[in-house]
Design an enzyme around this catalytic site. Structure first.
Site, PDB file in Angstrom:
ATOM      1  N   THR A 195      -7.836   7.716  34.388  1.00  0.00           N
ATOM      2  CA  THR A 195      -6.904   6.895  35.153  1.00  0.00           C
ATOM      3  C   THR A 195      -6.039   7.811  36.000  1.00  0.00           C
ATOM      4  O   THR A 195      -5.812   8.964  35.635  1.00  0.00           O
ATOM      5  CB  THR A 195      -6.028   6.041  34.218  1.00  0.00           C
ATOM      6  OG1 THR A 195      -4.969   5.449  34.980  1.00  0.00           O
ATOM      7  CG2 THR A 195      -5.414   6.849  33.087  1.00  0.00           C
ATOM      8  N   GLY A 203      -7.195   7.917  42.210  1.00  0.00           N
ATOM      9  CA  GLY A 203      -8.651   7.787  42.225  1.00  0.00           C
ATOM     10  C   GLY A 203      -9.330   8.792  43.129  1.00  0.00           C
ATOM     11  O   GLY A 203     -10.376   9.362  42.786  1.00  0.00           O
ATOM     12  N   GLY A 244     -12.405   3.071  44.090  1.00  0.00           N
ATOM     13  CA  GLY A 244     -11.855   4.240  43.412  1.00  0.00           C
ATOM     14  C   GLY A 244     -12.775   4.799  42.347  1.00  0.00           C
ATOM     15  O   GLY A 244     -13.940   4.389  42.222  1.00  0.00           O
ATOM     16  N   ASP A 245     -12.237   5.723  41.575  1.00  0.00           N
ATOM     17  CA  ASP A 245     -13.016   6.431  40.566  1.00  0.00           C
ATOM     18  C   ASP A 245     -13.532   5.520  39.452  1.00  0.00           C
ATOM     19  O   ASP A 245     -14.549   5.815  38.820  1.00  0.00           O
ATOM     20  CB  ASP A 245     -12.161   7.535  39.937  1.00  0.00           C
ATOM     21  CG  ASP A 245     -10.939   6.949  39.246  1.00  0.00           C
ATOM     22  OD1 ASP A 245     -10.077   6.377  39.947  1.00  0.00           O
ATOM     23  OD2 ASP A 245     -10.840   7.032  38.003  1.00  0.00           O
ATOM     24  N   THR A 304      -4.511   1.065  35.207  1.00  0.00           N
ATOM     25  CA  THR A 304      -5.922   0.944  34.862  1.00  0.00           C
ATOM     26  C   THR A 304      -6.096   0.938  33.352  1.00  0.00           C
ATOM     27  O   THR A 304      -5.273   1.506  32.640  1.00  0.00           O
ATOM     28  CB  THR A 304      -6.633   2.166  35.470  1.00  0.00           C
ATOM     29  OG1 THR A 304      -6.555   2.039  36.878  1.00  0.00           O
ATOM     30  CG2 THR A 304      -8.079   2.286  35.056  1.00  0.00           C
ATOM     31  N   ARG A 359     -11.666  -0.559  49.648  1.00  0.00           N
ATOM     32  CA  ARG A 359     -11.509   0.775  49.051  1.00  0.00           C
ATOM     33  C   ARG A 359     -12.067   0.755  47.624  1.00  0.00           C
ATOM     34  O   ARG A 359     -11.795  -0.134  46.830  1.00  0.00           O
ATOM     35  CB  ARG A 359     -10.029   1.157  49.036  1.00  0.00           C
ATOM     36  CG  ARG A 359      -9.717   2.498  48.381  1.00  0.00           C
ATOM     37  CD  ARG A 359      -9.324   2.341  46.926  1.00  0.00           C
ATOM     38  NE  ARG A 359      -8.843   3.576  46.331  1.00  0.00           N
ATOM     39  CZ  ARG A 359      -8.604   3.713  45.030  1.00  0.00           C
ATOM     40  NH1 ARG A 359      -8.781   2.707  44.209  1.00  0.00           N
ATOM     41  NH2 ARG A 359      -8.170   4.846  44.560  1.00  0.00           N
TER      42      ARG A 359
HETATM   43  N1  ASP Z   1      -7.846   5.338  39.103  1.00  0.00           N
HETATM   44  C1  ASP Z   1      -7.537   4.040  39.625  1.00  0.00           C
HETATM   45  C2  ASP Z   1      -7.977   3.968  41.057  1.00  0.00           C
HETATM   46  O1  ASP Z   1      -7.716   4.892  41.814  1.00  0.00           O
HETATM   47  C3  ASP Z   1      -6.077   3.709  39.552  1.00  0.00           C
HETATM   48  C4  ASP Z   1      -5.429   4.005  38.232  1.00  0.00           C
HETATM   49  O2  ASP Z   1      -6.000   4.593  37.352  1.00  0.00           O
HETATM   50  O3  ASP Z   1      -4.294   3.611  38.064  1.00  0.00           O
HETATM   51  O4  ASP Z   1      -8.506   2.975  41.458  1.00  0.00           O
END
Ligand code: ASP
Length: 301
Positions: free
Chosen positions: A221, A224, A200-201, A170, A198
């Site tokens: 990052t 998530g 994520g954060d 990310t 899905r």
């Molecule tokens: N945080 C990101 C997610 O879960 C993935 C990442 O940061 O690598 O989508």
């Protein structure tokens, strides 16, 4: 501290970017270094020219989205169905204005789409096909979804290594501009082999991204689901409020992610004075930052 207190006077600008807490140290370290260096330089060019923190973080994140070595925009990891679905968010800390997109296909620069959502002033998060239609309506270029799939990610997907070993990378940026405005942005392809749909954060304000000009800004990052559980970006600013120490706030926030969130990851942070912090619980998180005193972005990894 009242929200506006930190903004009374002009600030010395600062900018920090990250290229993900799950970057593989065995693979392309020089490429990652160059990627975050160029992104920091792009964001810094905006700030040095008197531009806004929002423009700076958008510019920096766009560079990383366009870079095929990072898990955002082109180069994103693939879902279990072999497709790219991206999440992104952006926040401006004066008015707590924010915008985000989730599970979007066919947009090369999701951070710009998130910014357009923020600029509506009415909506914070748009997902899926609705986000794509909004891109069309607001002039954010669409692309062939297949053009975001790189050979590297396709090979990983074919080998099915992704499910066993999630690849993350990310990207994010946080900036403070001369007017004292803090902004933060995050963009991702998510976790490798994720279920289509899905989210994520990185699409969730307070989790992957947060900015409040009276405190600072954060981009996260990592896992998530764990980041969401502990509302990590906002919690990092709470630690900053308690201790007034950017490096400490970044560290204890990552401890919280590991201990309470039961996940791994990292974050970057700039406080309202331009002090930076960064921390990760993973082996590698490419980070680069700039201050006026530096001739070149400083790279830490
Ligand atoms: N945080 C990101 C997610 O879960 C993935 C990442 O940061 O690598 O989508």
């Amino acid at each position: 501290m009242a929200r506006q207190e930190g903004r009374a006077t002009a600030r010395v600008p600062a900018l920090i970017v990250h290229g993900g807490a799950g970057a593989d140290p065995a693979e392309g370290r020089a490429e990652l270094r160059e990627g975050v260096r160029v992104a920091a330089a792009a964001g810094w060019g905006v700030l040095a020219g008197g531009g806004s923190a929002v423009d700076a973080v958008e510019a920096a994140v766009r560079v990383l989205e366009d870079h095929p070595g990072f898990n955002a925009g082109r180069g994103s990891v693939l879902t279990s169905a072999g497709t790219v679905e991206t999440d992104a968010s952006i926040m401006e800390g004066d008015r707590l204005s924010c915008g985000a997109v989730a599970a979007v296909a066919g947009v090369a620069n999701p951070v710009t789409l998130a910014r357009r959502v923020m600029e509506t002033g009415r909506v914070v998060l748009l997902a899926g096909d609705g986000a794509r239609r909004f891109a069309l309506a607001t002039g954010v270029p669409e692309c062939d979804p297949a053009s975001l799939i790189t050979e590297r990610q396709l090979a990983r997907w074919r080998e099915r290594t992704q499910a066993a070993e999630p690849v993350r990378g990310t990207v994010g940026a946080v900036a403070l501009d001369r007017a004292g405005t803090v902004a933060a942005a995050t963009s991702t392809g998510g976790t490798a082999g994720k279920l289509p749909g899905r989210v994520g954060d990185s699409a969730l304000i307070g989790c992957g991204t947060y900015a409040d000009s009276s405190l600072g800004g954060v981009s996260c990052t990592g896992s998530g689901e764990a980041i969401i559980r502990v509302v990590l970006a906002r919690r990092a600013l709470d630690f900053l409020k308690e201790a007034d120490d950017a490096a400490y706030a970044a560290r204890v926030a990552v401890d919280l992610l590991v201990e309470e969130g039961r996940g791994d990851g990292g974050l970057i942070l700039i406080d309202w004075r331009g002090h930076i912090g960064h921390a990760t619980s993973t082996p590698l998180m490419p980070v680069a930052w700039m201050f006026p005193a530096l001739a070149e972005p400083c790279i830490a990894f």
